[in-house]
Design a protein around this motif. Structure first.
Motif, PDB file in Angstrom:
ATOM      1  N   LEU A  66     -25.674  34.197 101.276  1.00  0.00           N
ATOM      2  CA  LEU A  66     -24.679  35.222 100.987  1.00  0.00           C
ATOM      3  C   LEU A  66     -23.878  34.883  99.733  1.00  0.00           C
ATOM      4  CD1 LEU A  66     -23.246  35.853 104.560  1.00  0.00           C
ATOM      5  CD2 LEU A  66     -24.543  37.478 103.188  1.00  0.00           C
ATOM      6  N   TYR A  70     -18.981  37.487 100.189  1.00  0.00           N
ATOM      7  CA  TYR A  70     -19.453  38.015 101.468  1.00  0.00           C
ATOM      8  C   TYR A  70     -19.364  36.990 102.605  1.00  0.00           C
ATOM      9  CZ  TYR A  70     -21.593  42.143  99.223  1.00  0.00           C
ATOM     10  OH  TYR A  70     -21.831  43.309  98.555  1.00  0.00           O
ATOM     11  N   TYR A  83     -29.159  40.411 107.259  1.00  0.00           N
ATOM     12  CA  TYR A  83     -27.768  40.178 107.663  1.00  0.00           C
ATOM     13  C   TYR A  83     -27.216  41.453 108.282  1.00  0.00           C
ATOM     14  CZ  TYR A  83     -27.798  36.049 104.628  1.00  0.00           C
ATOM     15  OH  TYR A  83     -28.088  34.841 104.038  1.00  0.00           O
TER      16      TYR A  83
END
Length: 190
Positions: free
Chosen positions: A43, A47, A78
């Motif tokens: 990520l 995030y 995700y």
């Protein structure tokens, strides 16, 4: 003198390839992984804590592409956690209004040269003139794939290589985003 010039050239070129370990600038492309991909599916920092990694083999398979065909080279699924929101961006083709909420998005607002954006995200000129930009808020509970771009052959004269730039794949963006704002591209020659 004839032998000195090639030796000097060799030394100059080898100096370019041997960067000191503490050099913070990367002047050579990232090393490809065994699968030919570069970059990371981790990520982005902004995030962290907003998404959780989940398993969805079908969604991951839909986002991955073969070499020279575009899509993602590698990815991780995700899900945006409840109570969280993130803004995402999509450059698209105004002559095809249905493309506004397509499958391919970015975590950051595009900046710099259009040619660089095309290269980072492997967007062939035939696919889009990139004359519109939409920013939207991703809805909580939405599953996305975050990964790096696969190579794309646009023509016999233009092929984009795999990219370390992260892309966001959303299977059904129209149902997964809200609070959208749309912007027009404007010529800005430098």
């Amino acid at each position: 003198m004839k032998n000195i010039l090639p030796i000097a050239l060799l030394l100059a070129l080898s100096a370019c390839a041997n960067f000191p370990a503490n050099n913070t600038q990367t002047m050579v492309p990232a090393e490809p992984l065994a699968n030919g991909c570069i970059g990371s599916t981790e990520l982005p920092a902004k995030y962290k804590g907003k998404f959780m990694a989940v398993e969805d083999a079908a969604l991951l398979a839909e986002s991955l592409g073969e070499p020279s065909k575009g899509k993602l080279c590698q990815g991780q699924v995700y899900e945006l956690k409840q109570g969280e929101s993130v803004v995402i961006y999509r450059a698209w083709n105004s002559t095809n209004p249905g493309s506004e909420k397509g499958k391919w998005w970015a975590a950051s607002k595009p900046k710099g040269k259009t040619a660089g954006y095309r290269e980072d995200y492997e967007i062939c000129y035939q696919w889009s003139p990139l004359d519109k930009l939409t920013s939207c808020t991703l809805k909580a509970g939405t599953k996305v794939v975050i990964g790096n771009g696969q190579s794309a052959e646009c023509s016999q004269y233009l092929t984009y290589l795999v990219s370390a730039a992260q892309q966001i794949y959303i299977e059904n963006a129209a149902a997964s985003v809200e609070d959208c704002k749309t912007y027009d591209a404007v010529f800005s020659w430098k």
